[in-house]
Design a protein around this motif. Structure first.
Motif, short mmCIF file in Angstrom:
data_model
loop_
_atom_site.label_atom_id
_atom_site.label_comp_id
_atom_site.label_asym_id
_atom_site.label_seq_id
_atom_site.Cartn_x
_atom_site.Cartn_y
_atom_site.Cartn_z
N CYS A 169 0.82 -1.22 0.00
CA CYS A 169 0.00 0.00 0.00
C CYS A 169 0.86 1.27 0.00
CB CYS A 169 -0.93 0.02 1.20
SG CYS A 169 -1.75 -1.57 1.52
N CYS A 172 1.75 3.82 -2.92
CA CYS A 172 0.95 4.98 -3.31
C CYS A 172 0.46 5.77 -2.11
CB CYS A 172 -0.27 4.56 -4.12
SG CYS A 172 0.10 3.65 -5.61
N HIS A 173 0.61 5.22 -0.90
CA HIS A 173 0.00 5.88 0.26
C HIS A 173 1.01 6.47 1.24
CE1 HIS A 173 -4.31 5.17 -0.25
NE2 HIS A 173 -4.00 4.03 -0.84
N CYS A 273 -0.31 6.50 -9.58
CA CYS A 273 -1.09 6.14 -8.39
C CYS A 273 -2.59 6.01 -8.70
CB CYS A 273 -0.93 7.18 -7.28
SG CYS A 273 0.75 7.32 -6.65
N HIS A 274 -3.14 6.95 -9.47
CA HIS A 274 -4.60 6.93 -9.71
C HIS A 274 -4.98 5.98 -10.83
CE1 HIS A 274 -6.08 10.14 -7.02
NE2 HIS A 274 -4.83 10.58 -7.12
N ARG A 277 -5.41 -0.49 -10.30
CA ARG A 277 -4.64 -1.59 -9.73
C ARG A 277 -5.12 -2.95 -10.22
NH1 ARG A 277 -4.41 -2.02 -3.79
NH2 ARG A 277 -2.74 -3.44 -4.29
N HIS A 296 -9.33 -0.95 -7.50
CA HIS A 296 -9.02 -0.17 -6.30
C HIS A 296 -9.81 1.13 -6.32
CE1 HIS A 296 -6.88 0.67 -2.68
NE2 HIS A 296 -6.36 1.78 -3.14
N TYR A 297 -9.67 1.87 -5.25
CA TYR A 297 -10.40 3.11 -5.03
C TYR A 297 -10.04 4.19 -6.05
CZ TYR A 297 -13.29 5.21 -1.40
OH TYR A 297 -14.34 5.72 -0.70
N SER A 298 -9.28 3.88 -7.06
CA SER A 298 -8.54 4.92 -7.77
C SER A 298 -8.50 4.69 -9.28
CB SER A 298 -7.11 4.94 -7.22
OG SER A 298 -6.61 3.61 -7.16
N GLN A 300 -9.42 6.32 -11.82
CA GLN A 300 -9.70 7.50 -12.65
C GLN A 300 -8.98 7.46 -14.00
OE1 GLN A 300 -8.68 7.97 -9.30
NE2 GLN A 300 -10.67 8.48 -8.43
N ALA A 499 -11.31 -2.23 1.51
CA ALA A 499 -9.97 -2.08 0.93
C ALA A 499 -8.93 -2.79 1.78
CB ALA A 499 -9.60 -0.60 0.80
N ASP A 502 -7.63 -6.16 1.07
CA ASP A 502 -7.04 -6.12 -0.27
C ASP A 502 -5.97 -7.18 -0.47
OD1 ASP A 502 -6.59 -5.13 -2.82
OD2 ASP A 502 -6.87 -3.07 -2.11
C1 HEC Z 1 -1.35 2.02 -7.38
C2 HEC Z 1 -1.44 2.91 -6.25
C3 HEC Z 1 -2.16 2.41 -5.00
C4 HEC Z 1 -1.86 1.33 -4.21
C5 HEC Z 1 -0.72 0.32 -4.41
C6 HEC Z 1 -2.82 1.33 -3.12
N1 HEC Z 1 -3.66 2.41 -3.24
FE1 HEC Z 1 -5.20 2.88 -1.99
N2 HEC Z 1 -5.63 4.53 -3.12
C7 HEC Z 1 -4.89 4.95 -4.21
C8 HEC Z 1 -5.41 6.21 -4.66
C9 HEC Z 1 -4.87 7.03 -5.82
C10 HEC Z 1 -6.51 6.53 -3.84
C11 HEC Z 1 -7.41 7.76 -3.89
C12 HEC Z 1 -8.53 7.54 -4.86
C13 HEC Z 1 -9.65 8.56 -4.72
O1 HEC Z 1 -9.72 9.31 -3.76
O2 HEC Z 1 -10.51 8.57 -5.62
C14 HEC Z 1 -6.61 5.43 -2.88
C15 HEC Z 1 -7.58 5.37 -1.87
C16 HEC Z 1 -7.62 4.41 -0.87
C17 HEC Z 1 -8.57 4.39 0.19
C18 HEC Z 1 -9.70 5.40 0.41
C19 HEC Z 1 -9.14 6.54 1.20
C20 HEC Z 1 -10.16 7.57 1.61
O3 HEC Z 1 -9.76 8.47 2.38
O4 HEC Z 1 -11.30 7.51 1.22
C21 HEC Z 1 -8.26 3.32 0.99
C22 HEC Z 1 -8.97 2.89 2.27
C23 HEC Z 1 -7.12 2.66 0.40
N3 HEC Z 1 -6.76 3.36 -0.74
C24 HEC Z 1 -6.50 1.55 0.92
C25 HEC Z 1 -5.43 0.90 0.33
C26 HEC Z 1 -4.82 -0.30 0.84
C27 HEC Z 1 -5.26 -1.01 2.12
C28 HEC Z 1 -3.82 -0.64 -0.01
C29 HEC Z 1 -2.87 -1.83 0.06
C30 HEC Z 1 -3.48 -3.11 0.21
C31 HEC Z 1 -3.78 0.36 -1.07
N4 HEC Z 1 -4.77 1.27 -0.83
C32 HEC Z 1 -2.87 0.36 -2.12
C33 HEC Z 1 -3.83 4.29 -4.79
C34 HEC Z 1 -3.28 3.10 -4.35
#
Ligand code: HEC
Ligand code: HEC
Ligand code: HEC
Ligand code: HEC
Ligand code: HEC
Ligand code: HEC
Ligand code: HEC
Ligand code: HEC
Length: 503
Positions: A169, A172-173, A273-274, A277, A296-298, A300, A499, A502
């Motif tokens: 995670c 990107c986080h 990042c966006h 995944r 994933h949440y992203s 876009q 998430a 994941d």
């Molecule tokens: C490839 C990049 C990437 C990876 C790797 C990634 N994320 Fe994300 N994640 C993002 C992005 C970009 C957003 C924001 C998307 C949005 O707001 O629309 C996000 C948003 C989130 C959110 C929502 C946050 C919110 O405040 O609403 C959660 C929860 C989350 N991720 C958990 C995880 C977890 C747990 C992992 C690992 C298992 C992970 N992410 C791995 C890119 C990634």
């Protein structure tokens, strides 16, 4: 602390005195720099910046960038030496030297270690740049990039599985992790495989060490290379030391069917990042991925490029659309006038392509997509009500069991899990598209034709199993727009919680 402040301030004042003229006025014309006007002189290091310096650096004085050049002229094999590349940047022209960012270097130059110079992880903090770039920094502080997702910096939570939560995670986080383990290595020519191998080799202790230093999701140096002019220009064709391109139609890492990538290395300043995944709309993936939506949440960038939804059996159309081709793509709409809050300005971001009179169309599109998504959801609920999943010879009248099992109410999850194999592929395709559109969160704007297409395909899939059609507008006699929005929001919240299940 007080004493240190004074010493460093005094040294800055002496060394920078001569630069005063150069710096004064460079923030003019609405430029990015906050430069304190004469007679106060250029910005002094803030207490916040000084607090980042390691113990071993305290009491050090300034020696000037030329001194650093003695040793940092050629350390990196694959790229130009730091001093050489730095000397070609605007920073060098404006006398922003090594020590403005790395702190005073006398002790380090005498006996170089990483304990007596500001380096990873603290060098990645935005306040290093915020010393001078007041307006960009203030913007950035108001963006989500300035925060970290709470669960992901909680040692009690992450400690249960650092190899998942940090090694995956944090790519990107966590700004410090990403800068050191990914961005910096890419910029010195390492391949993705080499980067992955290096991350895999980190011990649990090394991984956990990133927790207390992770304050920002993305900081200035995830997007800007501090030492060199790059070939990636902004949408006006100006140098901005960007690490990645602002525009691309590359889908190598996100094309449907490609296995999920831990991180993507395709060249795009936001999309690395966006992106979704590894979102995969193939039937085989939909049959096996039944816990939660497979994106994933992203997603876009996937939406902008028109890839990742179930697209049906019609002729293959690539939905590279008007908004995909906006100059600078994401940055055109999300960074109007170069501002760093990342929110869209309907006044600036949509001009000159649209006029203010068009504004109602954006609202109309959003309302329509919200309604159509909600109607699709109601249709899937109606379908579920008719099923006999509990095998008592009559319809269950339960609206929840169309869903992924981790998203149904807790008490139904074990039943939901066992009946996933009985949910026809048509419903699985429809729910994939439902979540794909919802999760993008632009409600149509990122790619209006593709969004509409995905909702249409979902409805055709439900037609093909005889689920009765409903007229979306007719729902408005039963529910308000606000209730619709709340229902969609609740689905987004459930996804957020899931998430943490994941891969
Ligand atoms: C490839 C990049 C990437 C990876 C790797 C990634 N994320 Fe994300 N994640 C993002 C992005 C970009 C957003 C924001 C998307 C949005 O707001 O629309 C996000 C948003 C989130 C959110 C929502 C946050 C919110 O405040 O609403 C959660 C929860 C989350 N991720 C958990 C995880 C977890 C747990 C992992 C690992 C298992 C992970 N992410 C791995 C890119 C990634
Ligand atoms: C006498 C040679 C010498 C001089 C002069 C010198 N450095 Fe270094 N620097 C080194 C060496 C050697 C290392 C690696 C130390 C280690 O790994 O323990 C290093 C490490 C660093 C690091 C940490 C790199 C990392 O991988 O974490 C930074 C940042 C740095 N130097 C900046 C500077 C700056 C800024 C100056 C000028 C003020 C400077 N150095 C002057 C030799 C020098
Ligand atoms: C505008 C701020 C800034 C300036 C000016 C600057 N640095 Fe850095 N430096 C950083 C940041 C931020 C990082 C960490 C990000 C990265 O590695 O790309 C870094 C990383 C480094 C590293 C460790 C990574 C590597 O490439 O080996 C060294 C060494 C270094 N800088 C030396 C220098 C020297 C020498 C100068 C002057 C010629 C200099 N820096 C000027 C901000 C700056
Ligand atoms: C000591 C003050 C100072 C610090 C610290 C500083 N900058 Fe700058 N920066 C400047 C000045 C001065 C300019 C040139 C201003 C102008 O063009 O109007 C500049 C220009 C830039 C530009 C535009 C480059 C171009 O070629 O037009 C970028 C991008 C930038 N800085 C990013 C950063 C980042 C990222 C950091 C932190 C790693 C940082 N700066 C730290 C003073 C600073
Ligand atoms: C998410 C990526 C991202 C982050 C984080 C980010 N920037 Fe930028 N920055 C950009 C992009 C993209 C541009 C070019 C925008 C444009 O002009 O269209 C830019 C432009 C700039 C410029 C040039 C502005 C101009 O108009 O000449 C400066 C200076 C700058 N950024 C400083 C910073 C500083 C300081 C931070 C941290 C406080 C920061 N940036 C964080 C992506 C980022
Ligand atoms: C290093 C990874 C990374 C990069 C690069 C990045 N983002 Fe983000 N972005 C995230 C994450 C993660 C979040 C969610 C943070 C949270 O919820 O706390 C986010 C949040 C956002 C949000 C707010 C979303 C919301 O739900 O409110 C917007 C808008 C955004 N990013 C746009 C951009 C744009 C535009 C770019 C490129 C100029 C970009 N991002 C580059 C990781 C990144
Ligand atoms: C044509 C303009 C446009 C382009 C291009 C664009 N966006 Fe958006 N984006 C929007 C609008 C409008 C919204 C809805 C936000 C709102 O109403 O405030 C949005 C929403 C978002 C959100 C959810 C933000 C939130 O506050 O909930 C994220 C994250 C995001 N975009 C990231 C991106 C990324 C990353 C890219 C590039 C891959 C991109 N956008 C390209 C206009 C655009
Ligand atoms: C680079 C030019 C460009 C930019 C920037 C741009 N658009 Fe568009 N947009 C277009 C074109 C071209 C069309 C298709 C022709 C039309 O419908 O007017 C379009 C269509 C639309 C539509 C109608 C979509 C449909 O099919 O129903 C909406 C709504 C829309 N844009 C909103 C926005 C918003 C909101 C922004 C700013 C956040 C924005 N656009 C930024 C060029 C652009």
């Amino acid at each position: 602390m007080k004493r240190l402040n004074w010493i460093v301030f005094a040294s800055f004042a002496t060394i920078l005195g001569a630069w005063l003229i150069a710096l004064y006025g460079c923030g003019g014309g609405g430029g990015p720099i906050r430069v304190t006007p004469a007679p106060e002189g250029p910005p002094s290091p803030t207490a916040e910046f000084l607090a980042l310096l390691p113990e071993g650096q305290r009491g050090a004085t300034f020696v000037g960038s030329e001194r650093c050049a003695d040793c940092h002229g050629g350390r990196q094999a694959q790229v130009e030496p730091i001093y050489v590349s730095w000397s070609q940047t605007k920073h060098a022209k404006f006398n922003v030297g090594c020590e403005h960012c790395h702190g005073p270097g006398s002790k380090h130059a005498e006996a170089p270690t990483t304990e007596n110079i500001l380096t990873y992880p603290n060098i990645t903090r935005s306040i290093v740049c915020g010393q001078c770039h007041g307006p960009s920094y203030e913007d950035h502080k108001r963006s989500k990039h300035f925060e970290a997702v709470e669960e992901l910096v909680d040692p009690n939570f992450v400690g249960s599985n650092p190899r998942l939560y940090v090694a995956t995670c944090y790519r990107c986080h966590s700004s410090p992790f990403r800068v050191e383990q990914v961005d910096h290595k890419l910029s010195v020519g390492k391949t993705r495989d080499e980067i992955d191998t290096a991350i895999t080799a980190l011990t649990n202790d090394q991984l956990m060490a990133y927790l207390p230093v992770t304050h920002e999701t993305a900081s200035c140096v995830n997007c800007h290379d501090p030492h060199r002019n790059t070939q990636y220009l902004n949408k006006e064709g100006k140098q901005a030391m960007l690490r990645y391109a602002i525009q691309s139609t590359d889908t190598t890492d996100i094309a449907p069917g490609t296995p999920p990538k831990q991180h993507t290395t395709f060249n795009h300043i936001c999309a690395h990042c966006h992106n979704g995944r590894g979102v995969n709309p193939a039937d085989s993936a939909l049959e096996t991925g039944t816990a939660r939506p497979g994106m994933h949440y992203s997603n876009q960038y996937n939406m902008l490029l028109g890839t990742g939804g179930v697209e049906g059996t019609g002729p293959v159309v690539r939905y590279i659309e008007q908004h995909t081709n906006a100059p600078g793509q994401c940055t055109y709409c999300h960074m109007p006038n170069g501002r760093h809050i990342m929110t869209v300005s309907y006044d600036i971001s949509c001009a000159p392509c649209h006029t203010p009179a068009d504004a109602y169309r954006a609202q109309a599109l959003r309302s329509k997509i919200e309604l159509d998504l909600y109607a699709l959801r109601v249709r899937m609920e109606n379908w579920a009500r008719q099923q006999d999943f509990n095998n008592d010879g009559q319809p269950d009248n339960d609206p929840d069991l169309w869903n992924y099992w981790a998203l149904v109410p807790a008490e139904k999850q074990s039943l939901s899990r066992t009946i996933q194999g009985r949910i026809p592929i048509q419903v699985k395709r429809a729910r994939h598209n439902y979540y794909f559109v919802l999760r993008d969160e632009s409600f149509g704007i990122h790619n209006p034709p593709y969004t509409r297409h995905l909702i249409n395909v979902a409805n055709f899939e439900l037609d093909s199993i005889g689920a009765p059609r409903i007229v979306p507008e007719a729902l408005l006699t039963r529910v308000s727009r606000q209730q619709i929005r709340n229902a969609l929001q609740a689905d987004l919240e459930r996804m957020k919680a899931s998430a943490f299940l994941d891969r």
